[in-house]
Design a protein around this motif. Structure first.
Motif, PDB file in Angstrom:
ATOM      1  N   SER A  14       0.821  -1.213   0.000  1.00  0.00           N
ATOM      2  CA  SER A  14       0.000   0.000   0.000  1.00  0.00           C
ATOM      3  C   SER A  14       0.852   1.259   0.000  1.00  0.00           C
ATOM      4  CB  SER A  14      -0.928   0.029   1.230  1.00  0.00           C
ATOM      5  OG  SER A  14      -1.890  -0.992   1.152  1.00  0.00           O
ATOM      6  N   ILE A  15       2.028   1.187   0.569  1.00  0.00           N
ATOM      7  CA  ILE A  15       2.862   2.377   0.705  1.00  0.00           C
ATOM      8  C   ILE A  15       4.080   2.337  -0.220  1.00  0.00           C
ATOM      9  CG2 ILE A  15       4.421   1.701   2.590  1.00  0.00           C
ATOM     10  CD1 ILE A  15       2.303   4.947   2.369  1.00  0.00           C
ATOM     11  N   ALA A  16       4.294   1.222  -0.917  1.00  0.00           N
ATOM     12  CA  ALA A  16       5.458   1.087  -1.810  1.00  0.00           C
ATOM     13  C   ALA A  16       5.524   2.180  -2.883  1.00  0.00           C
ATOM     14  CB  ALA A  16       5.488  -0.304  -2.431  1.00  0.00           C
ATOM     15  N   PRO A  17       4.409   2.561  -3.527  1.00  0.00           N
ATOM     16  CA  PRO A  17       4.524   3.641  -4.523  1.00  0.00           C
ATOM     17  C   PRO A  17       5.042   4.949  -3.934  1.00  0.00           C
ATOM     18  CG  PRO A  17       2.483   2.435  -4.858  1.00  0.00           C
ATOM     19  CD  PRO A  17       3.068   1.959  -3.540  1.00  0.00           C
ATOM     20  N   LEU A  18       4.622   5.282  -2.715  1.00  0.00           N
ATOM     21  CA  LEU A  18       5.134   6.496  -2.070  1.00  0.00           C
ATOM     22  C   LEU A  18       6.618   6.342  -1.761  1.00  0.00           C
ATOM     23  CD1 LEU A  18       4.735   9.302  -0.796  1.00  0.00           C
ATOM     24  CD2 LEU A  18       4.203   8.114   1.351  1.00  0.00           C
ATOM     25  N   ALA A  19       7.003   5.202  -1.216  1.00  0.00           N
ATOM     26  CA  ALA A  19       8.411   4.968  -0.899  1.00  0.00           C
ATOM     27  C   ALA A  19       9.269   5.080  -2.156  1.00  0.00           C
ATOM     28  CB  ALA A  19       8.583   3.598  -0.247  1.00  0.00           C
ATOM     29  N   ASP A  20       8.785   4.527  -3.256  1.00  0.00           N
ATOM     30  CA  ASP A  20       9.527   4.616  -4.524  1.00  0.00           C
ATOM     31  C   ASP A  20       9.673   6.059  -4.975  1.00  0.00           C
ATOM     32  OD1 ASP A  20       9.747   1.860  -4.536  1.00  0.00           O
ATOM     33  OD2 ASP A  20       8.148   1.553  -6.020  1.00  0.00           O
ATOM     34  N   ARG A  21       8.594   6.819  -4.925  1.00  0.00           N
ATOM     35  CA  ARG A  21       8.645   8.228  -5.358  1.00  0.00           C
ATOM     36  C   ARG A  21       9.610   9.050  -4.523  1.00  0.00           C
ATOM     37  NH1 ARG A  21       2.469  10.195  -6.704  1.00  0.00           N
ATOM     38  NH2 ARG A  21       1.896   8.343  -7.903  1.00  0.00           N
TER      39      ARG A  21
END
Length: 181
Positions: free
Chosen positions: A55-62
């Motif tokens: 759920s939070i991986a896209p934010l961590a990647d950005r």
């Protein structure tokens, strides 16, 4: 001032630790990343359950921020076996936080482990933290800071959901639900 953002995971295909996000959940994870754009984030702490960290991986990647997994953020186990009346059993644990069912964890025990994560994060020298977990555990963590929070507030939570805890001192934060479905 310190900010702790409590994030309930996006829609998932089940309750098992390895349950993936649904297609809608994957889209919600991208929406979460958009939601946090423009907000400072120093650290991301997550339950190791797949639905939480995905759920939070896209934010961590950005942000190019690592996701720190913490077992203390796993969902609370209500009982060691399935029960048709689990919702009523759960409701009772908000009224009696020491109540625990066979193979399960009391509200106080779950609250304590989640609160220890937040306490350590607040003492880490970081100011803006994202903590990703599960509905029941997040509601208990909110209850730790505001005893008025209970079963009704848990029922009203969405997948995903975001609560902002603003600490101007180390004691009691102001709490705001900031996610809009």
């Amino acid at each position: 001032m310190k900010q702790v953002y409590l994030v309930r995971h996006c829609k998932a295909a089940g309750q098992e630790p390895d349950a993936p996000l649904t297609e809608a959940g994957v889209r919600q994870a991208e929406a979460l990343a958009d939601f946090f754009s423009g907000r400072a984030v120093d650290v991301i702490l997550s339950s190791p359950f797949e639905r939480a960290y995905r759920s939070i991986a896209p934010l961590a990647d950005r942000l190019a921020v690592d996701i720190v997994m913490d077992d203390r953020l796993t969902e609370r186990i209500l009982s060691g076996s399935n029960h048709a009346d689990w919702r009523e059993m759960l409701r009772l644990t908000y009224e009696d936080p020491d109540l625990h069912y066979e193979g399960g964890e009391s509200s106080n025990a779950a609250m304590s482990r989640a609160a220890s994560v937040v306490s350590e994060a607040l003492n880490s020298g970081r100011n803006n933290m994202v903590v990703v977990s599960h509905g029941n555990l997040i509601s208990l963590l909110l209850k730790h800071f505001d005893n008025r929070i209970g079963f009704k507030e848990w029922e009203a939570m969405s997948n995903p959901d975001v609560f902002q805890l603003t600490f101007s001192s180390e004691d009691k934060p102001s709490i705001r639900r900031i996610w809009e479905d």
